[in-house]
Design a protein around this motif. Sequence first.
Motif: not given
Length: 163
Positions: A139-157
């Motif tokens: 899901s996009a939500n799962g991706y966004i959460e994983a991205f934030k957890r690893h990179f400290g920001r959202t994929p959009g940011a």
Amino acid sequence: METFDGVRHRLPYEEVTAIDLDAAQRELLLARTRGGEHHDDDPRTFAGAPGSLPLPQPSGRIAVAVARELVRNPNDPRTAAEWAHSLHTSSTSLRRAFREETGLAFSEWRTRLRLNRSLELLERGHMVGSVAARVGFASANGYIEAFKRHFGRTPGAHARRSA
């Protein structure tokens, strides 16, 4: 075990310096320094493309076969048990191989691979939902959460920052 080649791997430090490692990097470093077996002296162990997550490469036959296929097709949905079955081994053996050879659990290794691949797609202007699907997130939500957890920001940011 080889010694560190200071000419091949230039460090930005002139004297002993403390550095921050995340838990996975610490575990990998300890595993590599405690183990007596030879590992290729690969600079990708702690750094990939600028801004990407460290993704140590496995070295054993089973883990390399899985890693090679996942690099070609990061959205492959097979579980560790399914991979193990296709390679005529146990899921325990596959998971152990990834942990011992990379310092990461199979699931963490695959997540890092997917997130690193997603960076390229985001920087080329792909939409977040499309990127999530292309790299294998359910899901996009799962991706966004994983991205934030690893990179400290959202994929959009991240995409806006890269533009």
